[in-house]
Motif scaffolding. Structure first.
Motif, PDB file in Angstrom:
ATOM      1  N   ARG A   1       1.018  -0.927   0.013  1.00 25.53           N
ATOM      2  CA  ARG A   1       0.321  -0.067  -0.048  1.00 25.53           C
ATOM      3  C   ARG A   1       1.077   0.988   0.007  1.00 25.53           C
ATOM      4  NH1 ARG A   1      -2.973  -3.783  -0.450  1.00 25.53           N
ATOM      5  NH2 ARG A   1      -4.917  -4.403   0.376  1.00 25.53           N
ATOM      6  N   ILE A   2       0.219   2.770  -0.677  1.00 22.78           N
ATOM      7  CA  ILE A   2       0.854   3.449  -0.089  1.00 22.78           C
ATOM      8  C   ILE A   2      -0.145   4.607   0.467  1.00 22.78           C
ATOM      9  CG2 ILE A   2       1.478   5.703  -0.952  1.00 22.78           C
ATOM     10  CD1 ILE A   2       2.451   4.918  -3.823  1.00 22.78           C
ATOM     11  N   GLY A   3       0.507   4.679   1.664  1.00 17.45           N
ATOM     12  CA  GLY A   3      -0.421   5.143   2.601  1.00 17.45           C
ATOM     13  C   GLY A   3      -1.654   4.271   3.382  1.00 17.45           C
ATOM     14  N   VAL A   4      -2.316   3.571   4.797  1.00 13.04           N
ATOM     15  CA  VAL A   4      -2.823   3.587   5.079  1.00 13.04           C
ATOM     16  C   VAL A   4      -4.157   3.615   5.717  1.00 13.04           C
ATOM     17  CG1 VAL A   4      -1.058   2.519   6.765  1.00 13.04           C
ATOM     18  CG2 VAL A   4      -2.773   4.239   7.981  1.00 13.04           C
ATOM     19  N   SER A   5      -5.721   2.380   5.611  1.00  8.03           N
ATOM     20  CA  SER A   5      -6.763   2.645   5.743  1.00  8.03           C
ATOM     21  C   SER A   5      -6.811   2.300   6.874  1.00  8.03           C
ATOM     22  CB  SER A   5      -8.031   2.046   4.377  1.00  8.03           C
ATOM     23  OG  SER A   5      -8.827   2.233   4.287  1.00  8.03           O
ATOM     24  N   GLU A   6      -7.508   3.075   8.028  1.00  4.70           N
ATOM     25  CA  GLU A   6      -7.975   1.805   9.327  1.00  4.70           C
ATOM     26  C   GLU A   6      -8.589   0.712   8.959  1.00  4.70           C
ATOM     27  OE1 GLU A   6      -6.687   2.714  12.469  1.00  4.70           O
ATOM     28  OE2 GLU A   6      -5.352   3.815  12.068  1.00  4.70           O
ATOM     29  N   ALA A   7      -9.840   0.906   7.995  1.00  4.16           N
ATOM     30  CA  ALA A   7     -10.384  -0.090   7.703  1.00  4.16           C
ATOM     31  C   ALA A   7      -9.998  -1.524   6.831  1.00  4.16           C
ATOM     32  CB  ALA A   7     -11.502   0.675   6.319  1.00  4.16           C
ATOM     33  N   GLU A   8      -8.489  -1.189   7.034  1.00  2.67           N
ATOM     34  CA  GLU A   8      -8.211  -2.531   5.928  1.00  2.67           C
ATOM     35  C   GLU A   8      -6.766  -2.934   7.133  1.00  2.67           C
ATOM     36  OE1 GLU A   8      -7.388  -1.857   1.753  1.00  2.67           O
ATOM     37  OE2 GLU A   8      -5.816  -0.312   2.547  1.00  2.67           O
TER      38      GLU A   8
ATOM     39  N   ALA B   1       9.752  13.351   5.236  1.00  4.67           N
ATOM     40  CA  ALA B   1       8.540  12.509   4.828  1.00  4.67           C
ATOM     41  C   ALA B   1       8.339  11.219   4.991  1.00  4.67           C
ATOM     42  CB  ALA B   1       7.631  12.273   3.132  1.00  4.67           C
ATOM     43  N   ILE B   2       9.963  10.156   5.221  1.00  7.98           N
ATOM     44  CA  ILE B   2       9.584   9.204   5.601  1.00  7.98           C
ATOM     45  C   ILE B   2       9.052   8.680   6.275  1.00  7.98           C
ATOM     46  CG2 ILE B   2      10.600   6.405   5.364  1.00  7.98           C
ATOM     47  CD1 ILE B   2      11.006   7.018   2.352  1.00  7.98           C
ATOM     48  N   GLU B   3      10.461   9.518   7.290  1.00  9.58           N
ATOM     49  CA  GLU B   3       9.817   9.488   8.577  1.00  9.58           C
ATOM     50  C   GLU B   3       9.210  10.013   9.944  1.00  9.58           C
ATOM     51  OE1 GLU B   3      12.469   8.973  10.817  1.00  9.58           O
ATOM     52  OE2 GLU B   3      14.454   8.858  10.022  1.00  9.58           O
ATOM     53  N   LEU B   4       8.080  10.870   9.402  1.00 13.22           N
ATOM     54  CA  LEU B   4       7.525  11.294   9.612  1.00 13.22           C
ATOM     55  C   LEU B   4       5.670   9.952   9.723  1.00 13.22           C
ATOM     56  CD1 LEU B   4       6.396  14.675   9.129  1.00 13.22           C
ATOM     57  CD2 LEU B   4       6.443  13.409  11.056  1.00 13.22           C
ATOM     58  N   GLN B   5       6.117   8.816   7.949  1.00 19.39           N
ATOM     59  CA  GLN B   5       4.885   8.326   7.611  1.00 19.39           C
ATOM     60  C   GLN B   5       4.935   7.161   8.814  1.00 19.39           C
ATOM     61  OE1 GLN B   5       2.481   8.794   5.569  1.00 19.39           O
ATOM     62  NE2 GLN B   5       1.927   5.967   5.544  1.00 19.39           N
ATOM     63  N   VAL B   6       6.368   7.062   8.482  1.00 23.78           N
ATOM     64  CA  VAL B   6       6.446   5.946   9.280  1.00 23.78           C
ATOM     65  C   VAL B   6       6.945   6.071  11.343  1.00 23.78           C
ATOM     66  CG1 VAL B   6       8.170   4.107  10.486  1.00 23.78           C
ATOM     67  CG2 VAL B   6       8.447   4.886   7.868  1.00 23.78           C
ATOM     68  N   ARG B   7       6.621   6.856  11.649  1.00 26.48           N
ATOM     69  CA  ARG B   7       6.579   7.344  13.016  1.00 26.48           C
ATOM     70  C   ARG B   7       5.581   7.980  13.451  1.00 26.48           C
ATOM     71  NH1 ARG B   7      11.715   7.971  15.276  1.00 26.48           N
ATOM     72  NH2 ARG B   7      14.014   7.208  13.911  1.00 26.48           N
ATOM     73  N   VAL B   8       4.838   7.872  12.762  1.00 24.48           N
ATOM     74  CA  VAL B   8       3.438   8.399  13.329  1.00 24.48           C
ATOM     75  C   VAL B   8       1.820   8.072  12.895  1.00 24.48           C
ATOM     76  CG1 VAL B   8       4.338  11.036  13.833  1.00 24.48           C
ATOM     77  CG2 VAL B   8       2.976  10.986  12.032  1.00 24.48           C
ATOM     78  N   VAL B   9       2.348   7.297  11.179  1.00 27.35           N
ATOM     79  CA  VAL B   9       1.088   7.144  10.334  1.00 27.35           C
ATOM     80  C   VAL B   9       1.255   5.473  10.591  1.00 27.35           C
ATOM     81  CG1 VAL B   9      -0.157   6.168   8.745  1.00 27.35           C
ATOM     82  CG2 VAL B   9       1.111   9.071   9.370  1.00 27.35           C
ATOM     83  N   GLU B  10       2.432   4.901  10.451  1.00 25.00           N
ATOM     84  CA  GLU B  10       2.285   3.044   9.998  1.00 25.00           C
ATOM     85  C   GLU B  10       2.790   2.590  11.174  1.00 25.00           C
ATOM     86  OE1 GLU B  10       5.003   2.281   6.544  1.00 25.00           O
ATOM     87  OE2 GLU B  10       3.445   3.390   5.520  1.00 25.00           O
ATOM     88  N   GLU B  11       3.834   2.773  12.381  1.00 21.97           N
ATOM     89  CA  GLU B  11       3.651   2.148  13.637  1.00 21.97           C
ATOM     90  C   GLU B  11       2.963   2.250  14.107  1.00 21.97           C
ATOM     91  OE1 GLU B  11       7.708   3.301  14.868  1.00 21.97           O
ATOM     92  OE2 GLU B  11       8.772   2.536  13.268  1.00 21.97           O
ATOM     93  N   PRO B  12       2.689   3.224  14.452  1.00 24.99           N
ATOM     94  CA  PRO B  12       1.073   3.240  15.805  1.00 24.99           C
ATOM     95  C   PRO B  12      -0.079   2.552  14.764  1.00 24.99           C
ATOM     96  CG  PRO B  12       2.339   4.912  15.660  1.00 24.99           C
ATOM     97  CD  PRO B  12       2.974   4.323  14.383  1.00 24.99           C
ATOM     98  N   TYR B  13      -0.045   2.539  13.369  1.00 20.47           N
ATOM     99  CA  TYR B  13      -1.197   1.720  13.026  1.00 20.47           C
ATOM    100  C   TYR B  13      -1.253   0.136  12.941  1.00 20.47           C
ATOM    101  CZ  TYR B  13      -3.651  -0.992   8.625  1.00 20.47           C
ATOM    102  OH  TYR B  13      -4.454  -1.529   8.287  1.00 20.47           O
TER     103      TYR B  13
END
Length: 207
Positions: free
Chosen positions: A109-116, A163-175
């Protein structure tokens, strides 16, 4: 072929393979391109990360185009050794990105969806680092910047890394912690974030 034209060819090939071809392949396999858009409300850290990523891509394209057009020049004139090193890094980054995307299979995926709730992938390059796609993307951007060290290429590289640091740390890892819980936490404790052995442990789980 001049350096700017060489960098442009490398960049276009990279974008076509890593995003265009991969998205088409994903759509054939799953019915979806895999793009999930920017996360978070405007002004939030996830949103800033998404915007920076969206800026890094056209900036990377603008870097060789602007130098070909004569609008900007190199910050320093790289010698053949540096250009060669940059070319090798770029090609390794492209191949590594494709390898890592392939290892994700239908979970890409590029990005995340909470429904997935996608499968937790820990095989192949993911057994060495947790985010090999991002690691190889940064290697590719670094390689192109070495080939074409101008202000636009440097800005694109810095925007991508942030962007990658933010995406990983505040979006993908918590998800992923919310989705997979203890198995993901155990995986993070053993496998580094972007490089082997570095960045062990995930960002805190968010609500």
């Amino acid at each position: 072929m001049t350096r700017p034209w060489f960098a442009l060819v490398l960049y276009v090939v990279y974008m076509a393979l890593a995003f265009g071809w991969r998205s088409l392949r994903q759509r054939r396999a799953t019915g979806s391109t895999g793009f999930r858009g920017i996360s978070g409300p405007p002004g939030s850290l996830p949103w800033i990360g998404g915007v920076l990523f969206a800026l890094a891509v056209p900036l990377g394209l603008a870097a060789p185009v602007a130098e070909i057009a004569g609008w900007i020049g190199p910050l320093a004139e790289p010698g053949p050794l540096l250009v060669g090193l940059g070319a090798v890094a770029t090609l390794a980054g492209i191949l590594g990105t494709l390898w890592s995307q392939g290892a994700m299979g239908e979970s890409w995926r590029i990005g995340v969806s909470e429904a997935e709730r996608t499968k937790l992938v820990t095989r192949g390059p993911f057994a060495v680092v947790r985010n090999p796609i991002f690691s190889f993307m940064m290697l590719t951007a670094l390689g192109i910047t070495l080939v074409l060290p101008n202000a636009a290429a440097l800005a694109s590289f810095l925007a991508l890394v942030t962007a990658i640091e933010l995406q990983v740390r505040v979006v993908e890892e918590p998800y992923l912690l919310r989705s997979h819980g203890d198995p993901y936490a155990a995986y993070c404790a053993k496998v580094g974030r972007f490089l082997p052995g570095l960045g062990l442990g995930a960002a805190p789980r968010s609500p």
